[in-house]
Scaffold this motif. Structure first.
Motif, PDB file in Angstrom:
ATOM      1  N   LEU A 130       0.836  -1.200   0.000  1.00  0.00           N
ATOM      2  CA  LEU A 130       0.000   0.000   0.000  1.00  0.00           C
ATOM      3  C   LEU A 130       0.874   1.254   0.000  1.00  0.00           C
ATOM      4  CD1 LEU A 130      -2.820  -1.176   2.426  1.00  0.00           C
ATOM      5  CD2 LEU A 130      -2.934  -0.948  -0.075  1.00  0.00           C
ATOM      6  N   GLY A 131       1.981   1.205   0.717  1.00  0.00           N
ATOM      7  CA  GLY A 131       2.941   2.312   0.659  1.00  0.00           C
ATOM      8  C   GLY A 131       3.506   2.471  -0.739  1.00  0.00           C
ATOM      9  N   ALA A 132       3.779   1.348  -1.392  1.00  0.00           N
ATOM     10  CA  ALA A 132       4.281   1.390  -2.773  1.00  0.00           C
ATOM     11  C   ALA A 132       3.247   2.008  -3.696  1.00  0.00           C
ATOM     12  CB  ALA A 132       4.653  -0.019  -3.241  1.00  0.00           C
ATOM     13  N   ALA A 133       1.973   1.754  -3.437  1.00  0.00           N
ATOM     14  CA  ALA A 133       0.912   2.357  -4.258  1.00  0.00           C
ATOM     15  C   ALA A 133       0.895   3.872  -4.082  1.00  0.00           C
ATOM     16  CB  ALA A 133      -0.447   1.755  -3.899  1.00  0.00           C
ATOM     17  N   VAL A 134       1.063   4.331  -2.857  1.00  0.00           N
ATOM     18  CA  VAL A 134       1.110   5.778  -2.601  1.00  0.00           C
ATOM     19  C   VAL A 134       2.315   6.395  -3.308  1.00  0.00           C
ATOM     20  CG1 VAL A 134       1.451   7.539  -0.806  1.00  0.00           C
ATOM     21  CG2 VAL A 134      -0.160   5.649  -0.426  1.00  0.00           C
ATOM     22  N   VAL A 135       3.460   5.740  -3.212  1.00  0.00           N
ATOM     23  CA  VAL A 135       4.665   6.236  -3.886  1.00  0.00           C
ATOM     24  C   VAL A 135       4.457   6.255  -5.401  1.00  0.00           C
ATOM     25  CG1 VAL A 135       7.118   5.759  -4.337  1.00  0.00           C
ATOM     26  CG2 VAL A 135       6.215   5.606  -2.013  1.00  0.00           C
ATOM     27  N   SER A 136       3.756   5.265  -5.932  1.00  0.00           N
ATOM     28  CA  SER A 136       3.466   5.229  -7.375  1.00  0.00           C
ATOM     29  C   SER A 136       2.661   6.450  -7.798  1.00  0.00           C
ATOM     30  CB  SER A 136       2.695   3.951  -7.735  1.00  0.00           C
ATOM     31  OG  SER A 136       3.507   2.820  -7.564  1.00  0.00           O
ATOM     32  N   VAL A 137       1.668   6.795  -7.006  1.00  0.00           N
ATOM     33  CA  VAL A 137       0.860   7.984  -7.323  1.00  0.00           C
ATOM     34  C   VAL A 137       1.731   9.242  -7.246  1.00  0.00           C
ATOM     35  CG1 VAL A 137      -1.065   9.422  -6.545  1.00  0.00           C
ATOM     36  CG2 VAL A 137      -1.326   6.931  -6.662  1.00  0.00           C
ATOM     37  N   LEU A 138       2.568   9.322  -6.220  1.00  0.00           N
ATOM     38  CA  LEU A 138       3.475  10.478  -6.096  1.00  0.00           C
ATOM     39  C   LEU A 138       4.406  10.577  -7.304  1.00  0.00           C
ATOM     40  CD1 LEU A 138       4.398  10.319  -2.296  1.00  0.00           C
ATOM     41  CD2 LEU A 138       2.913  11.990  -3.441  1.00  0.00           C
ATOM     42  N   LEU A 139       4.890   9.442  -7.770  1.00  0.00           N
ATOM     43  CA  LEU A 139       5.754   9.448  -8.958  1.00  0.00           C
ATOM     44  C   LEU A 139       5.008   9.975 -10.176  1.00  0.00           C
ATOM     45  CD1 LEU A 139       7.711   6.169  -8.424  1.00  0.00           C
ATOM     46  CD2 LEU A 139       8.721   8.387  -8.918  1.00  0.00           C
ATOM     47  N   LEU A 140       3.772   9.584 -10.335  1.00  0.00           N
ATOM     48  CA  LEU A 140       2.987  10.075 -11.468  1.00  0.00           C
ATOM     49  C   LEU A 140       2.725  11.579 -11.348  1.00  0.00           C
ATOM     50  CD1 LEU A 140       0.522   7.083 -11.825  1.00  0.00           C
ATOM     51  CD2 LEU A 140       2.453   7.641 -13.327  1.00  0.00           C
ATOM     52  N   VAL A 141       2.513  12.055 -10.135  1.00  0.00           N
ATOM     53  CA  VAL A 141       2.326  13.494  -9.917  1.00  0.00           C
ATOM     54  C   VAL A 141       3.605  14.245 -10.266  1.00  0.00           C
ATOM     55  CG1 VAL A 141       1.953  15.274  -8.151  1.00  0.00           C
ATOM     56  CG2 VAL A 141       0.483  13.249  -8.212  1.00  0.00           C
ATOM     57  N   VAL A 142       4.739  13.747  -9.794  1.00  0.00           N
ATOM     58  CA  VAL A 142       6.022  14.396 -10.100  1.00  0.00           C
ATOM     59  C   VAL A 142       6.272  14.381 -11.611  1.00  0.00           C
ATOM     60  CG1 VAL A 142       8.532  14.270  -9.799  1.00  0.00           C
ATOM     61  CG2 VAL A 142       7.017  13.982  -7.839  1.00  0.00           C
ATOM     62  N   ALA A 143       5.962  13.283 -12.270  1.00  0.00           N
ATOM     63  CA  ALA A 143       6.122  13.208 -13.725  1.00  0.00           C
ATOM     64  C   ALA A 143       5.259  14.262 -14.412  1.00  0.00           C
ATOM     65  CB  ALA A 143       5.763  11.812 -14.232  1.00  0.00           C
ATOM     66  N   GLY A 144       4.039  14.425 -13.923  1.00  0.00           N
ATOM     67  CA  GLY A 144       3.166  15.459 -14.479  1.00  0.00           C
ATOM     68  C   GLY A 144       3.731  16.852 -14.264  1.00  0.00           C
ATOM     69  N   LEU A 145       4.274  17.104 -13.085  1.00  0.00           N
ATOM     70  CA  LEU A 145       4.884  18.397 -12.813  1.00  0.00           C
ATOM     71  C   LEU A 145       6.109  18.647 -13.690  1.00  0.00           C
ATOM     72  CD1 LEU A 145       4.603  18.516  -8.920  1.00  0.00           C
ATOM     73  CD2 LEU A 145       3.350  19.940 -10.561  1.00  0.00           C
ATOM     74  N   LEU A 146       6.842  17.600 -14.006  1.00  0.00           N
ATOM     75  CA  LEU A 146       8.010  17.754 -14.886  1.00  0.00           C
ATOM     76  C   LEU A 146       7.592  18.195 -16.286  1.00  0.00           C
ATOM     77  CD1 LEU A 146      10.479  14.909 -13.973  1.00  0.00           C
ATOM     78  CD2 LEU A 146      11.011  17.336 -14.185  1.00  0.00           C
ATOM     79  N   LEU A 147       6.373  17.855 -16.672  1.00  0.00           N
ATOM     80  CA  LEU A 147       5.901  18.306 -17.983  1.00  0.00           C
ATOM     81  C   LEU A 147       5.651  19.807 -18.004  1.00  0.00           C
ATOM     82  CD1 LEU A 147       3.417  15.417 -18.835  1.00  0.00           C
ATOM     83  CD2 LEU A 147       5.670  15.833 -19.825  1.00  0.00           C
ATOM     84  N   ASN A 148       5.367  20.391 -16.824  1.00  0.00           N
ATOM     85  CA  ASN A 148       5.139  21.824 -16.734  1.00  0.00           C
ATOM     86  C   ASN A 148       5.656  22.323 -15.380  1.00  0.00           C
ATOM     87  OD1 ASN A 148       4.321  24.422 -17.125  1.00  0.00           O
ATOM     88  ND2 ASN A 148       2.140  24.016 -16.873  1.00  0.00           N
ATOM     89  N   PRO A 149       6.979  22.378 -15.204  1.00  0.00           N
ATOM     90  CA  PRO A 149       7.534  22.756 -13.907  1.00  0.00           C
ATOM     91  C   PRO A 149       7.267  24.211 -13.526  1.00  0.00           C
ATOM     92  CG  PRO A 149       9.284  22.493 -15.521  1.00  0.00           C
ATOM     93  CD  PRO A 149       8.013  22.036 -16.177  1.00  0.00           C
ATOM     94  N   SER A 150       6.865  25.042 -14.486  1.00  0.00           N
ATOM     95  CA  SER A 150       6.584  26.438 -14.173  1.00  0.00           C
ATOM     96  C   SER A 150       5.413  26.564 -13.215  1.00  0.00           C
ATOM     97  CB  SER A 150       6.312  27.239 -15.442  1.00  0.00           C
ATOM     98  OG  SER A 150       5.152  26.736 -16.086  1.00  0.00           O
ATOM     99  N   ILE A 151       4.592  25.522 -13.092  1.00  0.00           N
ATOM    100  CA  ILE A 151       3.470  25.552 -12.146  1.00  0.00           C
ATOM    101  C   ILE A 151       3.971  25.703 -10.710  1.00  0.00           C
ATOM    102  CG2 ILE A 151       3.204  23.090 -11.646  1.00  0.00           C
ATOM    103  CD1 ILE A 151       0.201  23.500 -12.149  1.00  0.00           C
ATOM    104  N   LEU A 152       5.201  25.271 -10.447  1.00  0.00           N
ATOM    105  CA  LEU A 152       5.781  25.379  -9.101  1.00  0.00           C
ATOM    106  C   LEU A 152       6.203  26.798  -8.774  1.00  0.00           C
ATOM    107  CD1 LEU A 152       7.984  22.179  -9.063  1.00  0.00           C
ATOM    108  CD2 LEU A 152       5.763  22.502  -8.020  1.00  0.00           C
ATOM    109  N   LEU A 153       6.300  27.648  -9.764  1.00  0.00           N
ATOM    110  CA  LEU A 153       6.763  29.020  -9.548  1.00  0.00           C
ATOM    111  C   LEU A 153       5.626  29.950  -9.162  1.00  0.00           C
ATOM    112  CD1 LEU A 153       9.224  29.235 -12.562  1.00  0.00           C
ATOM    113  CD2 LEU A 153       9.732  28.671 -10.183  1.00  0.00           C
ATOM    114  N   ILE A 154       4.414  29.429  -9.109  1.00  0.00           N
ATOM    115  CA  ILE A 154       3.249  30.252  -8.788  1.00  0.00           C
ATOM    116  C   ILE A 154       3.232  30.583  -7.315  1.00  0.00           C
ATOM    117  CG2 ILE A 154       0.723  30.273  -8.680  1.00  0.00           C
ATOM    118  CD1 ILE A 154       0.737  28.571 -11.195  1.00  0.00           C
TER     119      ILE A 154
END
Length: 154
Positions: A130-154
């Motif tokens: 279950l922890g691995a599942a949470v980490v998997s979701v976090l990885l997908l979120v980070v991957a999405g942020l890498l597609l548009n890292p400027s969102i972090l500058l808001i």
């Protein structure tokens, strides 16, 4: 060179998606079935073995392809000094954690499976998967942020 980078980036994304997807499927579909005792021990053990081998292979492929991508797209200063670089480093840390959680989950389940039990090994391994599942979701979120890292500058 652009073709090689495209193939490597595509491989990286496909392997990452398959890996995280398989971990999520296992944690959300297979593990509850095993915890309920509705699966044979041999089948559960086979699924765990395949997940573990897939995780090991994915780890190696992700490290190789991700290392190439980071090496060609980031300087040392950009990797450690800018938001996109921090995302890449976060992703690397999360891949290690995901690999470790799948391995520990396997180890916890394997002991009971040797006795042909299912419920107890599934319960013992559940927190790690279950922890691995949470980490998997976090990885997908980070991957999405890498597609548009400027969102972090808001």
């Amino acid at each position: 060179m652009a073709l090689i980078d495209t193939v490597i980036a595509t491989t990286h994304m496909l392997v990452g998606g398959l890996w995280t997807g398989s971990v999520l499927f296992f944690a959300l579909a297979v593990l509850p079935t095993a915890r309920a005792g509705d699966i044979r021990a041999a089948v559960f053990e086979s699924i765990i073995s395949r997940l573990t081998m897939g995780s090991r292979l994915a780890s190696l492929l992700m490290f190789a392809t991700g290392g190439h991508l980071a090496g060609t797209r980031y300087t040392f200063g950009r990797l450690f000094g800018e938001a996109p670089g921090h995302l890449v480093l976060s992703m690397l840390a999360l891949w290690f954690v995901l690999t470790g959680l799948v391995e520990v989950g396997r180890g916890k389940a394997k002991a009971g499976l040797a006795e042909k039990k299912v419920r107890t090994p599934a319960e013992d391994a559940a927190p790690f998967y279950l922890g691995a599942a949470v980490v998997s979701v976090l990885l997908l979120v980070v991957a999405g942020l890498l597609l548009n890292p400027s969102i972090l500058l808001i």
